[in-house]
Write an enzyme that holds these catalytic residues in place. Structure first.
Site, PDB file in Angstrom:
ATOM      1  N   ARG A 326      17.481  68.311  80.540  1.00 10.26           N
ATOM      2  CA  ARG A 326      16.314  68.639  81.357  1.00 10.26           C
ATOM      3  C   ARG A 326      16.733  69.005  82.782  1.00 10.26           C
ATOM      4  O   ARG A 326      16.084  69.854  83.413  1.00 10.26           O
ATOM      5  CB  ARG A 326      15.300  67.504  81.356  1.00 10.26           C
ATOM      6  CG  ARG A 326      13.954  67.902  81.932  1.00 10.26           C
ATOM      7  CD  ARG A 326      12.908  66.827  81.767  1.00 10.26           C
ATOM      8  NE  ARG A 326      12.229  66.855  80.495  1.00 10.26           N
ATOM      9  CZ  ARG A 326      11.124  67.549  80.245  1.00 10.26           C
ATOM     10  NH1 ARG A 326      10.594  68.318  81.184  1.00 10.26           N
ATOM     11  NH2 ARG A 326      10.546  67.478  79.068  1.00 10.26           N
ATOM     12  N   GLU A 728       4.559  63.175  85.441  1.00 10.48           N
ATOM     13  CA  GLU A 728       5.852  63.285  86.120  1.00 10.48           C
ATOM     14  C   GLU A 728       5.909  64.327  87.232  1.00 10.48           C
ATOM     15  O   GLU A 728       6.538  64.092  88.271  1.00 10.48           O
ATOM     16  CB  GLU A 728       6.941  63.592  85.089  1.00 10.48           C
ATOM     17  CG  GLU A 728       7.193  62.468  84.116  1.00 10.48           C
ATOM     18  CD  GLU A 728       8.106  62.912  82.985  1.00 10.48           C
ATOM     19  OE1 GLU A 728       9.247  62.432  82.917  1.00 10.48           O
ATOM     20  OE2 GLU A 728       7.671  63.750  82.170  1.00 10.48           O
TER      21      GLU A 728
END
Length: 784
Positions: A326, A728
């Site tokens: 990521r 997030e």
């Protein structure tokens, strides 16, 4: 699946609390009044024992001998277990092996559990655990990212994502810059530390009350450690006192240790980690070492990029493979990189195994390109915002370096709106005037964007289940695989169900998450809690409604298209039937009033070997504009004002979403400014509590904090009521504070020099950046 419209504010006589309305958190009054029960608040079962562990005092060593006689003899101790007492699998690695529940022969970080104690009190267990005599043979230890890179020591193979010919583009670019940065880690510092209560069942199994984001993983690993089939273990999660990723995998070890002790004693065992033990024994946000090599033209448009991100993974893989993935996916943040190479390293160190943390590697990856944006601007003498806007993804420049196309372009409009609403240009002029007349205090301003991919990067985790029951009085109970850690997931799913049936929200209750109700649950993580569980609950509702509509048409002799739900009523042709009456009638006619639901995220795929794919269903976007003031004599600073504009699509609950944005921003600001993890050269964590590790306080928050949601921006993907994730992405808005600090420092050199500023940007580091800028300025004067 039927298409249910998102409800917008409606007259007072309509059903109350539907999706799209601001409704208070379902446990808010319990939180405020102290009535919300966490693991340590549960009634103590008869015969309860308390657990503690003895942990390694060496970063890397072979255990030569272990004398536990004094531990066993301590008053109150009932049982002591070591690796040899594990009846099933000793390895509890969540994805890949490497995490023994108790160390077996070799220890690989200070704080690694090597034995466990059960005693009649928490104090007795902890005191007894300190009495062990352990002899070690020290082995070579690697404790930092740069050491691991030098030795090429990795927990997983390195990977590269490549598009075009970046080396050629770099060589031919009119301008070229390179740089590096150390990005610090972060302790989760949830208010409720890791905790569980494990009770043996009558048939040889275990019931686990646990504070975890991942009930199924705890269930599975407890079963494997005890050598039981999974159906003999049940886990329940009512709520957590914070998680932030720290309870996705790290809750499993305490549960397994407590289960081992409960299995030996056949008595219930509670294991609650003290704050220092929690910080020493559990993983954190990965700290990263990043580098960039960027080629660009005289306008600041990027032609080629070679980026490297290297994360300190700790001693085992844990989730580091996906976390560094990521970081690589988000090394572009919001910017089109034409010819690009992104390399990711998963560095092994003899420190605690780092793990998921809000953003899951994405924030660390974004940092490298955001530093580059500031550095390009200083090199060309331009405003950093103009460089950022020039390089934004937009139609025609909308394919990522891993080959996913950006299908909804909101960032150009979003940045324009925030630039205007924050008075960026006017404040830039005012700041220049202030800095010109103040030799000591300097102000800085930065506006930074966020583009964050939504979906688990592990494809199989993108699924969810739910169970909906309608009782004969018209009340509704929902159970789903998501967990509540304060983020408001339960109330959002309840709003989805209320909207499906068009009934008041107070008719709907979401019960504790349990693995014997919803099996094989995915963790509540990756900002996907509402997306996955909301859709699964809606699927269950629509199955019930299908039967209800068929029954109503048959019973009242009309066609199905004449049946609808509205304002706590069911409209059947010309008749209006109260909801409770309709439900009772359906029950008497043996119509099923419950159903399970399921959802799997479509379209996603990724090939790690080629570095190409479509790993995210969509992207969540936002931007933050922060202003700071620094003292150039001490490095101390204040955040004066922050403006945030965020795109949540059609919000399920605007006030909950704004709360998430505010909290995420402050947590991100803390990660980049005050929260410093300090290790000794031997790998011992020295910051083990609030006295040495500083999370943001109320006094650290901007006194002027303005948060708005981007209007009229429904998700083009078929998410729950076309909402967008909000868990997030707001954390990365904190980058604006760090960039503003660099801007303030750069003003010392009239914005001609871009001094390095590693994170966290503590006053000491800000002062070091100020000194570097003053040294550069002195050098320029001497050369002139």
């Amino acid at each position: 699946m039927r298409k249910l419209p998102l409800n917008t504010p409606t007259p007072a006589h309509s059903a109350r609390g539907l999706a799209g309305h601001s409704v208070k958190h379902e446990s808010a009054w319990k939180h405020v009044s102290g009535q919300a029960r966490y693991i340590d608040d549960l009634p103590m079962p008869e015969g309860l024992l308390h657990a503690a562990v003895g942990h390694s005092e060496q970063a890397h060593a072979r255990i030569l001998s272990m004398d536990l006689s004094a531990v066993r003899e301590y008053p109150g101790v009932v049982a002591v277990v070591t690796a040899s007492d594990v009846p099933g699998d000793i390895d509890i690695g969540p994805v890949l092996p490497g995490d023994p529940v108790l160390a077996d022969g070799v220890v690989e970080h200070i704080g690694q559990p090597i034995f466990a104690v059960a005693a009649t009190s928490h104090e007795a267990a902890r005191k007894a655990a300190r009495l062990a005599r352990v002899d070690y043979e020290p082995l070579d230890a690697v404790v930092s990212v740069d050491q691991a890179l030098e030795k090429e020591l990795f927990v997983r193979p390195s990977q590269t994502q490549l598009r075009g010919e970046p080396d050629k583009a770099l060589a031919e670019a009119p301008n070229r810059l390179s740089g590096q940065q150390f990005v610090g880690g972060q302790e989760h510092f949830y208010l409720e530390s890791q905790a569980c209560l494990v009770e043996p069942t009558e048939d040889g199994g275990m019931f686990v009350h646990t504070s975890t984001q991942n009930p199924t993983e705890v269930q599975k690993l407890v079963a494997e450690v005890l050598g039981l089939p999974i159906h003999e273990v049940h886990t329940e999660v009512r709520r957590m006192g914070g998680g932030f990723g720290g309870k996705e995998t790290q809750a499993a070890a305490p549960a397994c240790i407590a289960a081992l002790l409960a299995n030996v004693t056949r008595r219930p065992v509670k294991y609650r980690l003290s704050r220092p033990d929690d910080m020493v024994q559990t993983g954190k946000r990965h700290d990263f070492f990043n580098t960039y090599d960027i080629g660009f033209d005289d306008d600041g448009l990027i032609h080629g990029a070679d980026l490297m991100v290297a994360g300190r993974c700790g001693y085992s893989p844990d989730l580091s493979d996906a976390i560094v993935d990521r970081a690589m996916f988000h090394a572009d943040n919001a910017y089109y990189l034409d010819q690009a190479r992104v390399t990711g390293h998963r560095c092994k160190t003899h420190t605690v195994s780092n793990t998921a943390f809000r953003g899951f590697g994405g924030p660390q990856g974004m940092m490298v390109i955001e530093q580059a944006m500031d550095d390009i601007a200083r090199h060309l003498g331009k405003d950093p915002l103009d460089i950022r806007k020039l390089n934004l993804y937009r139609p025609g420049r909308d394919t990522t370096h891993y080959d996913q196309t950006i299908e909804q372009h909101v960032l150009p409009e979003l940045l324009e709106k925030l630039e205007a609403s924050s008075d960026y240009r006017k404040r830039r002029e005012e700041i220049a005037e202030f800095n010109g007349s103040n030799p000591v205090l300097k102000r800085g301003l930065a506006l930074t964007p966020v583009k964050f991919g939504i979906s688990f990067t592990a494809k199989h985790l993108n699924q969810a289940g739910a169970l909906v029951h309608i009782y004969t009085d018209g009340s509704i109970q929902v159970n789903h695989g998501g967990t509540e850690m304060g983020q408001g997931l339960y109330v959002k799913v309840a709003q989805v169900v209320a909207s499906a049936f068009q009934v008041d929200l107070d008719r709907v209750k979401v019960s504790a998450t349990r693995t014997d109700k919803i099996a094989n649950t995915s963790p509540t993580a990756a900002s996907s809690g509402s997306d996955l569980n909301g859709m699964a609950a809606l699927d269950a509702c629509e199955k019930i409604m299908e039967g209800m509509i068929e029954f109503a048409a048959r019973h009242w002799s009309t066609s199905p298209d004449k049946v609808s739900f509205s304002d706590n009523q069911v409209i059947v042709g010309d008749q209006v039937i109260p909801w409770q009456t309709f439900v009772q009638t359906a029950y008497l006619n043996r119509i099923p009033l419950w159903s399970s639901g399921f959802y799997a995220t479509p379209k996603i795929h990724y090939d790690a070997e080629t570095g190409k794919g479509h790993p995210f269903l969509y992207y969540s976007n936002g931007a933050g504009c922060s202003e700071v003031v620094i003292d150039t004599l001490t490095g101390e600073y204040r955040v004066l004002r922050t403006d945030i504009l965020f795109d949540v699509g059609r919000s399920l609950n605007p006030e909950i979403d704004i709360g998430q944005i505010e909290g995420g921003f402050v947590q991100g600001m803390g990660w980049l400014t005050t929260e410093e993890l300090v290790y000794s050269d031997e790998g011992r964590l020295l910051t083990t509590g609030p006295a040495t590790y500083k999370i943001p306080a109320v006094s650290d928050c901007p006194p002027d904090l303005r948060v708005e949601l981007l209007p009229n921006s429904p998700n083009r993907e078929a998410t729950i009521f076309h909402s967008k994730a909000v868990g997030e992405p707001p954390l990365m808005l904190g980058i604006a504070v760090w960039s503003a600090l660099r801007d303030a420092v750069s003003s010392i050199t009239d914005y001609r020099f871009s001094a390095p500023l590693d994170t966290p940007a503590t006053p000491e580091r800000v002062l070091g950046s100020v000194n570097a800028s003053q040294a550069w300025l002195a050098g320029q004067k001497e050369s002139a």
